[in-house]
Design a protein around this motif. Structure first.
Motif, PDB file in Angstrom:
ATOM      1  N   GLU A   1     -23.417  33.537  -2.970  1.00 16.92           N
ATOM      2  CA  GLU A   1     -22.914  32.969  -4.231  1.00 16.92           C
ATOM      3  C   GLU A   1     -21.469  33.424  -4.435  1.00 16.92           C
ATOM      4  N   ASP A   2     -20.632  32.995  -3.545  1.00 16.48           N
ATOM      5  CA  ASP A   2     -19.226  33.348  -3.605  1.00 16.48           C
ATOM      6  C   ASP A   2     -18.539  32.306  -4.479  1.00 16.48           C
ATOM      7  N   SER A   3     -17.951  32.763  -5.585  1.00 14.92           N
ATOM      8  CA  SER A   3     -17.421  31.779  -6.530  1.00 14.92           C
ATOM      9  C   SER A   3     -16.329  30.921  -5.888  1.00 14.92           C
ATOM     10  N   PHE A   4     -15.569  31.487  -4.927  1.00 14.28           N
ATOM     11  CA  PHE A   4     -14.509  30.705  -4.278  1.00 14.28           C
ATOM     12  C   PHE A   4     -15.109  29.474  -3.613  1.00 14.28           C
ATOM     13  N   CYS A   5     -16.293  29.656  -3.015  1.00 16.66           N
ATOM     14  CA  CYS A   5     -16.933  28.545  -2.301  1.00 16.66           C
ATOM     15  C   CYS A   5     -17.181  27.373  -3.218  1.00 16.66           C
ATOM     16  N   LEU A   6     -17.727  27.665  -4.367  1.00 16.34           N
ATOM     17  CA  LEU A   6     -18.101  26.578  -5.256  1.00 16.34           C
ATOM     18  C   LEU A   6     -16.951  26.151  -6.142  1.00 16.34           C
ATOM     19  N   CYS A   7     -16.238  27.148  -6.678  1.00 15.30           N
ATOM     20  CA  CYS A   7     -15.306  26.832  -7.766  1.00 15.30           C
ATOM     21  C   CYS A   7     -14.085  26.067  -7.295  1.00 15.30           C
ATOM     22  N   SER A   8     -13.656  26.275  -6.043  1.00  9.13           N
ATOM     23  CA  SER A   8     -12.387  25.653  -5.650  1.00  9.13           C
ATOM     24  C   SER A   8     -12.500  24.132  -5.597  1.00  9.13           C
ATOM     25  N   THR A   9     -13.618  23.614  -5.069  1.00  4.23           N
ATOM     26  CA  THR A   9     -13.746  22.152  -5.013  1.00  4.23           C
ATOM     27  C   THR A   9     -14.007  21.565  -6.401  1.00  4.23           C
ATOM     28  N   ILE A  10     -14.764  22.279  -7.233  1.00  2.00           N
ATOM     29  CA  ILE A  10     -15.006  21.766  -8.584  1.00  2.00           C
ATOM     30  C   ILE A  10     -13.703  21.808  -9.398  1.00  2.00           C
ATOM     31  N   SER A  11     -12.907  22.858  -9.194  1.00  3.10           N
ATOM     32  CA  SER A  11     -11.599  22.924  -9.857  1.00  3.10           C
ATOM     33  C   SER A  11     -10.723  21.754  -9.426  1.00  3.10           C
ATOM     34  N   GLU A  12     -10.753  21.454  -8.123  1.00  3.87           N
ATOM     35  CA  GLU A  12      -9.946  20.341  -7.607  1.00  3.87           C
ATOM     36  C   GLU A  12     -10.406  19.017  -8.205  1.00  3.87           C
ATOM     37  N   TYR A  13     -11.729  18.834  -8.307  1.00  4.07           N
ATOM     38  CA  TYR A  13     -12.276  17.602  -8.906  1.00  4.07           C
ATOM     39  C   TYR A  13     -11.771  17.472 -10.352  1.00  4.07           C
ATOM     40  N   SER A  14     -11.789  18.585 -11.075  1.00  2.79           N
ATOM     41  CA  SER A  14     -11.335  18.580 -12.464  1.00  2.79           C
ATOM     42  C   SER A  14      -9.840  18.270 -12.557  1.00  2.79           C
ATOM     43  N   ARG A  15      -9.034  18.904 -11.669  1.00  4.34           N
ATOM     44  CA  ARG A  15      -7.577  18.654 -11.664  1.00  4.34           C
ATOM     45  C   ARG A  15      -7.272  17.197 -11.355  1.00  4.34           C
ATOM     46  N   GLN A  16      -7.931  16.682 -10.300  1.00  2.00           N
ATOM     47  CA  GLN A  16      -7.643  15.295  -9.886  1.00  2.00           C
ATOM     48  C   GLN A  16      -8.082  14.317 -10.973  1.00  2.00           C
ATOM     49  N   CYS A  17      -9.181  14.638 -11.645  1.00  2.00           N
ATOM     50  CA  CYS A  17      -9.666  13.789 -12.736  1.00  2.00           C
ATOM     51  C   CYS A  17      -8.611  13.716 -13.837  1.00  2.00           C
ATOM     52  N   SER A  18      -8.099  14.875 -14.256  1.00  2.00           N
ATOM     53  CA  SER A  18      -7.056  14.896 -15.298  1.00  2.00           C
ATOM     54  C   SER A  18      -5.840  14.104 -14.849  1.00  2.00           C
ATOM     55  N   HIS A  19      -5.468  14.327 -13.584  1.00  2.00           N
ATOM     56  CA  HIS A  19      -4.267  13.692 -13.062  1.00  2.00           C
ATOM     57  C   HIS A  19      -4.413  12.171 -13.040  1.00  2.00           C
ATOM     58  N   ALA A  20      -5.643  11.708 -12.820  1.00  2.00           N
ATOM     59  CA  ALA A  20      -5.883  10.254 -12.736  1.00  2.00           C
ATOM     60  C   ALA A  20      -6.114   9.638 -14.119  1.00  2.00           C
ATOM     61  N   GLY A  21      -5.984  10.456 -15.169  1.00  2.00           N
ATOM     62  CA  GLY A  21      -6.132   9.921 -16.524  1.00  2.00           C
ATOM     63  C   GLY A  21      -7.497  10.155 -17.131  1.00  2.00           C
ATOM     64  N   GLY A  22      -8.380  10.865 -16.422  1.00  4.00           N
ATOM     65  CA  GLY A  22      -9.690  11.189 -16.983  1.00  4.00           C
ATOM     66  C   GLY A  22      -9.612  12.424 -17.865  1.00  4.00           C
ATOM     67  N   ARG A  23     -10.720  12.708 -18.553  1.00  4.29           N
ATOM     68  CA  ARG A  23     -10.755  13.871 -19.436  1.00  4.29           C
ATOM     69  C   ARG A  23     -11.965  14.731 -19.115  1.00  4.29           C
ATOM     70  N   PRO A  24     -11.814  15.666 -18.182  1.00  2.00           N
ATOM     71  CA  PRO A  24     -12.942  16.550 -17.910  1.00  2.00           C
ATOM     72  C   PRO A  24     -13.213  17.429 -19.125  1.00  2.00           C
ATOM     73  N   GLY A  25     -14.507  17.675 -19.396  1.00  3.10           N
ATOM     74  CA  GLY A  25     -14.866  18.560 -20.504  1.00  3.10           C
ATOM     75  C   GLY A  25     -14.777  20.013 -20.061  1.00  3.10           C
ATOM     76  N   GLU A  26     -15.264  20.894 -20.895  1.00  9.59           N
ATOM     77  CA  GLU A  26     -15.226  22.335 -20.617  1.00  9.59           C
ATOM     78  C   GLU A  26     -16.365  22.649 -19.651  1.00  9.59           C
ATOM     79  N   TRP A  27     -16.047  22.936 -18.410  1.00  9.42           N
ATOM     80  CA  TRP A  27     -17.115  23.187 -17.427  1.00  9.42           C
ATOM     81  C   TRP A  27     -17.202  24.644 -17.006  1.00  9.42           C
ATOM     82  N   ARG A  28     -16.155  25.412 -17.253  1.00  5.40           N
ATOM     83  CA  ARG A  28     -16.226  26.847 -16.908  1.00  5.40           C
ATOM     84  C   ARG A  28     -17.015  27.591 -17.986  1.00  5.40           C
ATOM     85  N   THR A  29     -17.786  28.588 -17.580  1.00  7.11           N
ATOM     86  CA  THR A  29     -18.508  29.417 -18.546  1.00  7.11           C
ATOM     87  C   THR A  29     -18.294  30.887 -18.174  1.00  7.11           C
ATOM     88  N   GLN A  30     -18.832  31.778 -19.006  1.00  7.59           N
ATOM     89  CA  GLN A  30     -18.758  33.213 -18.704  1.00  7.59           C
ATOM     90  C   GLN A  30     -19.364  33.514 -17.333  1.00  7.59           C
TER      91      GLN A  30
END
Length: 258
Positions: A226-255
Motif C-alpha cells: 500500500e505505497d501511496s505513490f503507487c496509487l496517488c500519482s495516477t489519481i492525481s494526474e487524472y484529477s489534474r488532467q480533468c481540471s485542465h480539460a475544464g472538468g471539476r474534480p471534487g475533493e478526493w483526498r482524505t486524511q
C-alpha cells in the motif's frame, strides 16, 4: 493538446497514447522538429529518489534564443538565477511551493509539480511539427511514434530514441527486450477509485480507460504494497488532467488516502 509525464514512468503523448518508459538519461520531451529554425525544446532528466520513486531532477527549456533551466524551487535564465515571477518579452515564469509554471508567448505552457508530474500544453500551430517523448502531434495515436512506416517500436525502444547524447553522461539505456510487463490485475480496485463520485464530472472530459490501465500498472509494480505513490500519482494526474480539460474534480483526498 496536452502532453504529460507522471508517477511510475508514465507518459501521455499529445495524440493520446499512454505508455511507460523508465529511462534515467536526459531526453527530448517535446521539441519543434522542423529542419529550419526551431522555436522551442523541452528536455527532462528523471532519476530515482531516496524512496526509489521516479522524479524529474531538472527541466531544460529553450524558447527561441532564451534558455530556462528548472530545478525544484530554482529557476535559471540564460545562466543567471532569477527570482519569480520572472518576465521577459518571450517568457513568464511563476512559481510557488507546489508548482512552477512557464508561459511562452509562442504558444507553450509548462506546469511542473517539482516532483514527478510535468504537463506541457502546446498551440495547435505546432501540429505535425514536434518530436520527442510527447510524439509528433499529428492527431493520430500510435502512428509515427510506435509504428513508423514498416517499423514498429515498443515503448522502451521509442523512449531510447529520444535520448540527448551528452559526452560525459553516465546513464544506461533501459533494455529494450525487457518490455514492461502488462498487468491484468486490480481492475476492479482502479475502476472503483476512478469512478468515485468526486470524479463524476471528469468522465465527460477524459478517456477513463487509459487511467485505469495506468493505475493497474502501478498496482502491479508495487506488488500489493500500500505505497501511496503507487496509487496517488495516477489519481492525481487524472484529477489534474480533468481540471485542465475544464472538468471539476471534487475533493478526493482524505486524511487516510493520498
Amino acid at each position: 493538446y496536452v502532453c504529460s509525464t507522471w508517477g511510475n514512468n508514465h507518459f501521455k503523448t499529445f495524440d493520446g497514447d499512454i505508455y511507460q518508459f523508465p529511462g534515467i538519461c536526459e531526453y527530448n520531451f517535446a521539441s519543434d522538429c522542423r529542419e529550419a529554425y526551431k522555436e522551442f525544446s523541452v528536455h527532462i532528466q528523471r532519476a530515482l529518489n531516496s524512496n526509489n520513486h521516479s522524479e524529474i531532477q531538472y527541466i531544460l527549456i529553450t524558447i527561441k534564443d532564451v534558455t530556462v533551466y528548472l530545478r525544484p524551487k530554482l529557476a535559471v535564465v540564460d545562466g543567471q538565477i532569477v527570482k519569480t515571477p520572472y518576465y521577459s518579452s518571450d517568457v513568464l515564469i511563476e512559481s510557488n511551493d507546489i508548482y512552477t509554471k512557464v508561459y511562452a508567448k509562442l504558444g507553450l505552457i509548462l506546469i511542473w509539480n517539482h516532483e514527478d508530474a510535468l504537463m506541457v500544453e502546446l498551440d495547435s500551430k505546432f501540429n505535425n511539427h514536434t518530436c520527442g517523448l510527447c510524439g509528433d502531434y499529428n492527431g493520430v495515436p500510435i502512428y509515427n511514434e510506435f509504428i513508423d512506416g514498416v517499423a514498429s517500436y515498443n515503448s522502451v525502444t521509442y523512449g531510447n530514441l529520444q535520448k540527448i547524447n551528452k559526452p560525459n553522461a553516465e546513464c544506461e539505456d533501459p533494455d529494450e527486450t525487457q518490455a514492461i510487463p502488462s498487468c491484468n490485475e486490480h481492475r476492479d480496485e482502479c475502476e472503483t477509485l476512478l469512478n468515485s463520485s468526486a470524479f463524476a464530472d471528469c468522465q465527460l472530459h477524459l478517456n477513463l480507460e487509459m487511467y485505469i490501465q495506468a493505475c493497474m500498472q502501478d498496482k502491479c509494480a508495487c506488488n500489493g504494497n500500500e505505497d501511496s505513490f503507487c496509487l496517488c500519482s495516477t489519481i492525481s494526474e487524472y484529477s489534474r488532467q480533468c481540471s485542465h480539460a475544464g472538468g471539476r474534480p471534487g475533493e478526493w483526498r482524505t486524511q487516510d488516502f493520498c
